[in-house]
Write an enzyme that holds these catalytic residues in place. Structure first.
Site, PDB file in Angstrom:
ATOM      1  N   GLU A 157      34.975  39.695  34.263  1.00 15.66           N
ATOM      2  CA  GLU A 157      35.489  39.687  35.566  1.00 15.66           C
ATOM      3  C   GLU A 157      36.506  38.672  35.647  1.00 15.66           C
ATOM      4  O   GLU A 157      37.504  38.763  36.343  1.00 15.66           O
ATOM      5  CB  GLU A 157      34.468  39.673  36.635  1.00 15.66           C
ATOM      6  N   GLU A 212      26.389  44.775  33.890  1.00 12.26           N
ATOM      7  CA  GLU A 212      25.388  44.539  35.118  1.00 12.26           C
ATOM      8  C   GLU A 212      24.152  45.669  35.286  1.00 12.26           C
ATOM      9  O   GLU A 212      23.005  45.456  35.308  1.00 12.26           O
ATOM     10  CB  GLU A 212      25.990  44.409  36.235  1.00 12.26           C
TER      11      GLU A 212
HETATM   12  N1  3HC Z   1      38.763  50.366  35.098  1.00 16.90           N
HETATM   13  C1  3HC Z   1      39.847  51.444  35.022  1.00 16.90           C
HETATM   14  N2  3HC Z   1      40.559  51.666  33.951  1.00 16.90           N
HETATM   15  C2  3HC Z   1      40.190  51.058  32.562  1.00 16.90           C
HETATM   16  C3  3HC Z   1      39.162  49.988  32.763  1.00 16.90           C
HETATM   17  C4  3HC Z   1      38.642  49.719  33.904  1.00 16.90           C
HETATM   18  N3  3HC Z   1      37.780  49.013  33.843  1.00 16.90           N
HETATM   19  N4  3HC Z   1      38.967  49.657  31.577  1.00 16.90           N
HETATM   20  C5  3HC Z   1      40.096  50.292  30.801  1.00 16.90           C
HETATM   21  N5  3HC Z   1      40.913  51.117  31.604  1.00 16.90           N
HETATM   22  C6  3HC Z   1      41.654  52.069  30.964  1.00 16.90           C
HETATM   23  C7  3HC Z   1      42.770  51.665  30.480  1.00 16.90           C
HETATM   24  O1  3HC Z   1      43.694  51.032  31.371  1.00 16.90           O
HETATM   25  C8  3HC Z   1      43.491  52.666  29.637  1.00 16.90           C
HETATM   26  O2  3HC Z   1      43.880  53.583  30.508  1.00 16.90           O
HETATM   27  P1  3HC Z   1      45.395  54.216  30.074  1.00 16.90           P
HETATM   28  O3  3HC Z   1      45.046  55.310  28.818  1.00 16.90           O
HETATM   29  O4  3HC Z   1      45.833  55.177  31.216  1.00 16.90           O
HETATM   30  O5  3HC Z   1      46.463  53.149  29.559  1.00 16.90           O
HETATM   31  C9  3HC Z   1      42.293  53.274  29.024  1.00 16.90           C
HETATM   32  O6  3HC Z   1      41.149  52.997  30.093  1.00 16.90           O
HETATM   33  C10 3HC Z   1      41.686  52.922  27.636  1.00 16.90           C
HETATM   34  O7  3HC Z   1      41.584  51.499  27.708  1.00 16.90           O
HETATM   35  P2  3HC Z   1      42.215  50.551  26.367  1.00 16.90           P
HETATM   36  O8  3HC Z   1      43.566  51.028  25.946  1.00 16.90           O
HETATM   37  O9  3HC Z   1      42.378  49.347  26.622  1.00 16.90           O
HETATM   38  O10 3HC Z   1      41.118  50.945  25.342  1.00 16.90           O
HETATM   39  P3  3HC Z   1      40.764  49.894  24.190  1.00 16.90           P
HETATM   40  O11 3HC Z   1      39.777  50.799  23.536  1.00 16.90           O
HETATM   41  O12 3HC Z   1      41.683  49.179  23.536  1.00 16.90           O
HETATM   42  O13 3HC Z   1      39.897  48.945  24.940  1.00 16.90           O
HETATM   43  C11 3HC Z   1      38.233  47.927  26.665  1.00 16.90           C
HETATM   44  C12 3HC Z   1      38.607  49.430  25.894  1.00 16.90           C
HETATM   45  C13 3HC Z   1      37.854  46.945  25.904  1.00 16.90           C
HETATM   46  C14 3HC Z   1      37.070  48.467  27.537  1.00 16.90           C
HETATM   47  C15 3HC Z   1      39.330  47.471  27.584  1.00 16.90           C
HETATM   48  O14 3HC Z   1      39.964  48.516  28.094  1.00 16.90           O
HETATM   49  C16 3HC Z   1      38.985  46.396  28.642  1.00 16.90           C
HETATM   50  O15 3HC Z   1      38.880  45.117  28.230  1.00 16.90           O
HETATM   51  N6  3HC Z   1      38.868  47.008  29.730  1.00 16.90           N
HETATM   52  C17 3HC Z   1      38.614  46.227  30.806  1.00 16.90           C
HETATM   53  C18 3HC Z   1      37.124  45.955  30.928  1.00 16.90           C
HETATM   54  C19 3HC Z   1      36.994  44.927  32.249  1.00 16.90           C
HETATM   55  O16 3HC Z   1      37.528  44.181  32.512  1.00 16.90           O
HETATM   56  N7  3HC Z   1      35.940  45.460  32.944  1.00 16.90           N
HETATM   57  C20 3HC Z   1      35.405  44.649  34.324  1.00 16.90           C
HETATM   58  C21 3HC Z   1      35.856  45.266  35.386  1.00 16.90           C
HETATM   59  S1  3HC Z   1      35.396  44.232  36.681  1.00 16.90           S
HETATM   60  C22 3HC Z   1      33.868  44.540  37.196  1.00 16.90           C
HETATM   61  O17 3HC Z   1      33.508  45.067  36.464  1.00 16.90           O
HETATM   62  C23 3HC Z   1      33.392  44.006  38.612  1.00 16.90           C
HETATM   63  C24 3HC Z   1      31.831  44.258  38.643  1.00 16.90           C
HETATM   64  O18 3HC Z   1      31.343  43.021  38.285  1.00 16.90           O
HETATM   65  C25 3HC Z   1      31.810  44.732  39.872  1.00 16.90           C
END
Ligand code: 3HC
Length: 687
Positions: free
Chosen positions: A124, A104
């Site tokens: 999301e 975004e």
């Molecule tokens: N918020 C908080 N913590 C997050 C996070 C997030 N969005 N994404 C990842 N983390 C944390 C994980 O919990 C992990 O924490 P830890 O080391 O304490 O276990 C650390 O970051 C590393 O993450 P991964 O082990 O998953 O690392 P990878 O490199 O394997 O993957 C990634 C990275 C592809 C970014 C994966 O973590 C992921 O898919 N994250 C979720 C992304 C997501 O869903 N974002 C959307 C959020 S909702 C949003 O944005 C709403 C908006 O529209 C207003």
């Protein structure tokens, strides 16, 4: 300490976000970004702003850890509005993942330049929410309505180079010489400088771009989204909202999706999906300090399971020696592997080069001396203690001392298998789920004498294999099959009490399971579990124990492979077979089982109670040491609906009092041995 750094490079203000590990948009980051943007906007020397991130990735979205609390100001739409209306051109330099709120932010910048390896996505919906800061609406203007809607409703990330998303970026910095972030940044700065010199950069708001609605078949799209979202209602909610708002401005439409985002954040579905996200991360966390020393593996048995395990390792880049008893069995196994890889290639899942490389990593042999030097052997032979013990004795004889010896047994006692060797500390269970190269779940079975370093190595290996691993102890069926078996017992008991085959399968499909339990049995073969159970005495306290399976096996109805099982497979679409109903009724009558009326809810509730009851026993007996393992097993091993979080998550929603009362009732009907008293309060959170 601020989570952003700013500096000037000539006339370009560089704003670097530095909030490891994934630059998530926490309240502090949003606040620091706004402060930095205010300072930069006041500096009249600035001709352009370059926004980029430190570390391995661009912004990966909102900070999910903040979702359980009240949203705090400044909110993301404020940051986005500031960027979009910035007085000088804003260029986002993208690398790694650009997800959710990160996308975004990028979409609201005036230009986007990216490393070609960048992934973009709006995940999301997979967290039970919708893009809350106008990301879907801006993407519609950048890449077209249908492509943006696909991205937002699927939740899946795509490569920025995927043709449908070409228009998202203004340039790909495709100079492959850069290997570090500094290289990418230098290229980005150069791109901005050149564009400034040519007078090509102007502030431009994505929100003001015209929306080309194109020819979207909304009806077909709605049906497609519903099919792939399964039990998650959010993708369709988002789709409907976006469709309703098509004629509105970005700001107006964004206010609606923002409202939906805030409402959904607190929903049970969103809580369940967050629970699933965090438990996966918790159990995937790196374990142990020693580096993994596994390069070459051996797989014993080139049958369906052994072949799939070999593929799983070759997919992760390991060299594999596939061992069989006869040349004939070996060449049949290798041929199956080739056909499978070629099929993946023909479907475009892997390139021809990847296909060739992976096939070349798997070498066949009929000679045990060829596994003498491998670091890990996985035995995937016939499920018999005698066979397995003789294989392990042989492995003990030929394999180097540091080799780890793993068995893929689903039920057998690994302590007894380990006794066939003089090194029980090196023997471990690696229980893959079929098909092993597809299913995410892996049970690492820690036998009585397995060395901690061996378990640690398996946990590290699981990550390399991209598996969701749970570490469990030895018992019949370990944690996963034992719990599934308990679920199966309850399903069959309900059949004996009068529920019909289609009632059961429909109820569990309606619950959100990937397949009905009886259709699953038909697919895998009713005789498989039947034969495994036959090696053990029947529980005398449970007269109906899998008696339906026994009756079907005795009638030659083994499932799909015989054309008849719980269903009749003689036509293209399986049909319900009255003969089965008669057979089940007969067994129920012989056992004198009282009949009762079932409906969808009562079937679902009883199945879930059985899952929770066995899960609780598995925890109480220490078969799993982390209670999170339970939900992970169900989500990744048995198609439990992710939007319901898993049996333990659901147990928390029921509440301990209500659960105890329901189990007490079952205990009165079926006895303490089947429904034991449990210390639920020890591992089920209560609010
Ligand atoms: N918020 C908080 N913590 C997050 C996070 C997030 N969005 N994404 C990842 N983390 C944390 C994980 O919990 C992990 O924490 P830890 O080391 O304490 O276990 C650390 O970051 C590393 O993450 P991964 O082990 O998953 O690392 P990878 O490199 O394997 O993957 C990634 C990275 C592809 C970014 C994966 O973590 C992921 O898919 N994250 C979720 C992304 C997501 O869903 N974002 C959307 C959020 S909702 C949003 O944005 C709403 C908006 O529209 C207003």
């Amino acid at each position: 300490m601020s989570l952003v750094n700013t500096r000037m490079v000539g006339q370009i203000a560089v704003l670097e976000i530095n909030s490891p590990p994934v630059n998530a948009l926490s309240v502090q980051l949003r606040s620091d970004m706004l402060k930095a943007l205010t300072t930069i906007a006041e500096n009249t020397d600035v001709a352009a702003l370059l926004l980029h991130c430190a570390g391995s990735t661009f912004i990966c979205g909102a900070d999910i850890r903040e979702f359980d609390a009240e949203p705090l100001s400044p909110h993301l739409p404020e940051v986005i509005a500031r960027l979009e209306n910035f007085p000088v051109p804003v260029v986002a330099l993208l690398h790694g993942h650009v997800l959710g709120g990160g996308l975004e932010v990028a979409a609201a910048c005036h230009y986007r330049i990216a490393d070609p390896q960048t992934n973009i996505g709006l995940p999301e919906v997979s967290l039970g929410v919708v893009p809350g800061a106008g990301g879907a609406q801006r993407m519609m203007r950048l890449v077209g309505v249908e492509n943006a809607v696909q991205l937002a409703t699927s939740g899946r990330a795509v490569k920025v180079t995927q043709p449908e998303y070409n228009a998202f970026c203004d340039a790909l910095l495709s100079d492959t010489s850069f290997s570090h972030l500094e290289g990418l940044l230098a290229l980005g700065l150069h791109w901005v400088e050149l564009a400034l010199q040519k007078g090509e950069l102007v502030p431009r708001a994505t929100a003001n771009m015209a929306l080309d609605q194109g020819e979207v078949d909304w009806e077909a799209l709605t049906a497609k989204v519903a099919r792939s979202a399964k039990s998650n209602p959010v993708p369709n909610k988002l789709l409907a909202q976006l469709q309703r708002d098509l004629c509105l401005s970005v700001q107006e439409s964004e206010s609606h999706t923002r409202h939906l985002f805030l409402e959904l954040r607190q929903s049970l579905v969103a809580k369940a999906l967050r629970h699933a996200f965090f438990l996966e991360k918790k159990l995937q966390a790196p374990r142990g300090k020693q580096p993994l020393r596994i390069d070459q593996v051996g797989v014993i048995g080139a049958g369906t399971m052994g072949g799939a395990i070999a593929i799983c390792f070759a997919d992760a880049g390991f060299k594999v020696v596939l061992l069989e008893q006869s040349e004939q069995a070996l060449s049949a196994g290798l041929e199956r592997i080739k056909v499978q890889y070629q099929g993946s290639c023909d479907k475009g899942r892997i390139t021809q080069q990847q296909c060739d490389v992976r096939i070349s990593l798997i070498n066949g042999s009929c000679d045990y001396s060829d596994v003498a030097d491998v670091d890990l052997v996985i035995e995937a032979a016939f499920e018999s203690m005698e066979v397995k013990q003789s294989i392990f004795a042989k492995l003990d004889e030929v394999c180097k001392k540091s080799s780890i010896l793993a068995t893929n047994t689903s039920y057998l006692d690994i302590n007894l298998i380990a006794q066939a060797t003089a090194r029980p500390e090196s023997v471990v269970g690696m229980h893959f789920f079929s098909p092993a190269n597809i299913m995410k779940l892996l049970e690492i079975v820690n036998a009585d004498q397995t060395a901690p370093a061996v378990v640690e190595a398996m946990q590290q290996l699981a990550k390399k294999l991209r598996k969701q691993a749970v570490t469990v102890g030895v018992c019949f069926g370990f944690a996963a099959n034992r719990m599934y078996s308990r679920y199966g017992r309850e399903i069959q008991q309900m059949l004996l009490e009068g529920a019909s085959v289609e009632q059961i399968d429909n109820a569990m499909l309606d619950f959100g399971m990937a397949m009905g339990p009886l259709a699953v049995l038909d697919l895998s073969g009713i005789d498989i579990g039947h034969n495994a159970r036959a090696q053990y005495p029947q529980p005398e306290y449970d007269p109906g124990y899998f008696k339906v399976s026994t009756a079907l096996v005795n009638a030659g109805r083994l499932g799909r492979k015989t054309g008849l099982g719980f269903y009749n497979y003689s036509t293209a679409k399986p049909t319900v077979d009255q003969e089965v109903a008669v057979l089940i009724k007969k067994v129920g009558d012989e056992l004198g089982i009282p009949q009762q009326h079932f409906n969808t809810e009562s079937i679902q509730q009883r199945a879930l109670l059985a899952m929770i009851s066995e899960a609780a026993q598995v925890i109480e007996e220490g078969i799993v040491s982390e209670k999170e393992a339970i939900d992970l097993i169900w989500l990744h091993g048995y198609g439990f609906p992710r939007a319901k979080g898993g049996p333990m998550f659901m147990a928390e929603q029921y509440g301990i009092g209500s659960l105890q009362a329901k189990m007490e009732k079952m205990r009165e009907l079926q006895g303490e041995k089947i429904w034991p008293s449990l210390e639920l309060a020890q591992y089920i959170n209560q609010d």
